[in-house]
Design an enzyme around this catalytic site. Structure first.
Site, PDB file in Angstrom:
ATOM      1  CG  HIS A  68      -6.620  -3.869  -1.365  1.00  0.00           C
ATOM      2  ND1 HIS A  68      -6.158  -5.008  -0.763  1.00  0.00           N
ATOM      3  CD2 HIS A  68      -5.775  -2.880  -0.995  1.00  0.00           C
ATOM      4  CE1 HIS A  68      -5.068  -4.714  -0.060  1.00  0.00           C
ATOM      5  NE2 HIS A  68      -4.818  -3.427  -0.192  1.00  0.00           N
ATOM      6  CG  LEU A  71      -9.072   6.322  -2.351  1.00  0.00           C
ATOM      7  CD1 LEU A  71     -10.518   6.745  -2.133  1.00  0.00           C
ATOM      8  CD2 LEU A  71      -8.756   6.284  -3.844  1.00  0.00           C
ATOM      9  CG  ASN A 102      -2.542   2.379   4.265  1.00  0.00           C
ATOM     10  OD1 ASN A 102      -3.573   2.641   3.630  1.00  0.00           O
ATOM     11  ND2 ASN A 102      -1.416   2.049   3.683  1.00  0.00           N
ATOM     12  CG  HIS A 187      -1.016  -6.870   4.738  1.00  0.00           C
ATOM     13  ND1 HIS A 187      -0.669  -6.099   3.647  1.00  0.00           N
ATOM     14  CD2 HIS A 187       0.137  -7.404   5.201  1.00  0.00           C
ATOM     15  CE1 HIS A 187       0.651  -6.172   3.474  1.00  0.00           C
ATOM     16  NE2 HIS A 187       1.157  -6.954   4.400  1.00  0.00           N
ATOM     17  CG  HIS A 240      -2.728  -7.866  -0.917  1.00  0.00           C
ATOM     18  ND1 HIS A 240      -2.275  -8.636   0.105  1.00  0.00           N
ATOM     19  CD2 HIS A 240      -2.637  -6.582  -0.486  1.00  0.00           C
ATOM     20  CE1 HIS A 240      -1.927  -7.849   1.114  1.00  0.00           C
ATOM     21  NE2 HIS A 240      -2.151  -6.605   0.774  1.00  0.00           N
ATOM     22  CG  ASN A 286       4.073  -5.908   1.688  1.00  0.00           C
ATOM     23  OD1 ASN A 286       4.133  -7.135   1.635  1.00  0.00           O
ATOM     24  ND2 ASN A 286       4.010  -5.250   2.826  1.00  0.00           N
ATOM     25  CG  ASP A 313      -2.466  -3.347  -2.826  1.00  0.00           C
ATOM     26  OD1 ASP A 313      -2.731  -2.311  -2.191  1.00  0.00           O
ATOM     27  OD2 ASP A 313      -1.508  -4.092  -2.534  1.00  0.00           O
ATOM     28  CG  HIS A 317       4.093   5.044  -3.416  1.00  0.00           C
ATOM     29  ND1 HIS A 317       3.948   5.372  -2.084  1.00  0.00           N
ATOM     30  CD2 HIS A 317       3.822   3.719  -3.503  1.00  0.00           C
ATOM     31  CE1 HIS A 317       3.609   4.279  -1.404  1.00  0.00           C
ATOM     32  NE2 HIS A 317       3.524   3.265  -2.244  1.00  0.00           N
TER      33      HIS A 317
HETATM   34 ZN   LIG Z   1      -1.763  -5.020   1.926  1.00  0.00          ZN
END
Ligand SMILES: [Zn+2]
Length: 439
Positions: A68, A71, A102, A187, A240, A286, A313, A317
């Site tokens: 998880h 990138l 995503n 998720h 997660h 999250n 995860d 940012h």
């Molecule tokens: Zn997630």
């Protein structure tokens, strides 16, 4: 590091370490050549041309696999690129990472998936395994071309960042996935219960007066997907997990013999919702940080094998987006370079053997990612040489500016961790030597 006199490229010898793989733990030197392990013995005598790496005091294990990671490329290169994220992965001991879909554009198309894989190859620091979307654009409305993506080598599918809300659509996706032999990763978040949520719904959240993310929003989807797994017989991986009840549901599903696997992120077993009392967005993730009782349950799940994998995860940012007010800042924190240290430091009180701990980082996630032919493999002659060498006793302090990630959003700045990667070997080549990336 010393090279032989001949100057011709020879073997790579990891000297003085303790080999830990699924067969157990034993003292051995390991020699690697042409991408494979060629010798495992009490003493491997160096030959001319060999490169010798010191593994004294270290564990030599199959490479770690992170199920998880985000990138960010394509689309959000200011946060991370496939190259910078791969470097962070290699420094964290990971020889393979599953890249969440995503991105912008999303990984719902063969061309995007092939781009991500090719950039991973170009960086040459770890194997980048692109995950595919379950639905087009992760919008939860129509199925992505799962068959085409599977034919292009994708094994794990997820809309991560979003849960698939429609149970009928999820059922159809699972029926399709079962026929293809691929795994759907969820998720778990019922979105109608978490609208506007910034943190765990509990005492701390009430005190701060901000919208809460109830544990139930996760647990309802965990329950639903376990039942859809029972109905369809397809493999379901739960991303997660963060709550005590989720762990209990997975424990029961496994007792029922269902093909359900689950992962936990290091921040969920190290930090609680109380860390948000200063409204610092670095702690916003999250699913959100939960309570000490949840941490105890996650640890129990890791200790008794209910949880299959530690997955980071990793969610970079840039400062300008994380320095917004709590309700506007995006969720997520870095994870790749601190995962091993957090696992060794924070799980030290569990009754986990080194073999079990390495299993959570290596062969168990490798099997879920569908790469057990080349990662997480026993360290013996003929095995692919994807290896991690780490010092379980080495204490070090987390310094955000020293991290390889393009972003700096780690809540562990200044924290002292025990356990650090010394060398990482990818397909027989040392890509990290003495804690420094070679590429
Ligand atoms: Zn997630």
């Amino acid at each position: 590091m010393s090279a032989g006199a001949s100057g011709t490229p020879g073997r790579l010898v990891l000297k003085g370490g303790t080999v830990v793989d699924r067969d157990g733990e034993r003292r051995a030197d390991v020699a690697v050549e042409h991408g494979q392990v060629v010798e495992v013995a009490d003493v491997v005598g160096p030959q001319a041309g060999d490169v010798v790496l010191d593994a004294g005091g270290c564990v030599v294990s199959p490479g770690f696999v992170d199920l998880h990671v985000h990138l960010r490329e394509p689309g959000r290169e200011e946060a991370e690129t496939i190259e910078t994220g791969s470097r962070a992965a290699a420094l964290g001991g990971f020889t393979a990472v599953v890249a969440m879909p995503n991105t912008e554009p999303a990984q719902d198309d063969v061309s995007v998936v092939e781009f991500v894989r090719a950039e991973g190859e170009r960086a040459g620091l770890c194997e980048v395994l692109p995950a595919g979307c379950i639905t087009v654009g992760r919008a939860g409305e129509t199925l992505a071309p799962i068959g085409e993506l599977a034919a292009a080598g994708v094994h794990l599918f997820t809309d991560d960042g979003n849960g698939v809300q429609d149970p009928l659509l999820m059922r159809r996706a699972l029926e399709y996935a079962k026929g293809l032999g691929v795994t759907l990763a969820q998720h778990c978040e019922v979105a109608s219960l978490t609208r506007g949520a910034v943190m765990h719904e509990g005492a701390c959240c009430s005190r701060l007066g901000v919208p809460g993310w109830p544990a139930l929003a996760e647990e309802l989807m965990v329950f639903r997907d376990i039942e859809l797994c029972r109905l369809t017989g397809a493999r379901v991986h739960l991303l997660h997990l963060s709550t005590a009840r989720s762990v209990e549901l997975v424990r029961q599903a496994k007792a029922d013999g269902l093909a359900v696997t689950a992962e936990v992120a290091p921040h969920h077993f190290t930090l609680t919702d109380e860390h948000l009392r200063g409204f610092d967005p670095v702690y916003k993730v999250n699913p959100p940080l939960r309570t000490p009782d949840d941490i105890a349950a996650l640890k129990a799940g890791l200790a008794d094998g209910t949880i299959d994998a530690i997955a980071t995860d990793h969610a970079p940012h840039p400062p300008e987006s994380k320095e917004q007010p709590l309700d506007e800042a995006p969720p997520g924190m870095l994870g790749l370079e601190t995962a091993l240290g957090l696992a060794l430091t924070e799980l030290a009180d569990l009754d986990l053997s080194l073999v079990e701990l390495v299993g959570l980082l290596s062969w168990r996630p490798a099997a879920i990612a569908g790469v057990a032919d080349r990662h997480g493999v026993r360290v013996r002659p003929g095995s692919p040489a994807n290896l991690t060498v780490f010092d379980p006793q080495h204490s070090w302090q987390v310094t955000p500016s020293a991290l390889a990630s393009k972003s700096r959003n780690t809540p562990y700045a200044g924290r002292t961790l025990r356990g650090k990667v010394r060398h990482t070997v990818l397909r027989g080549a040392a890509v990290v030597v003495d804690g420094e990336a070679r590429r």
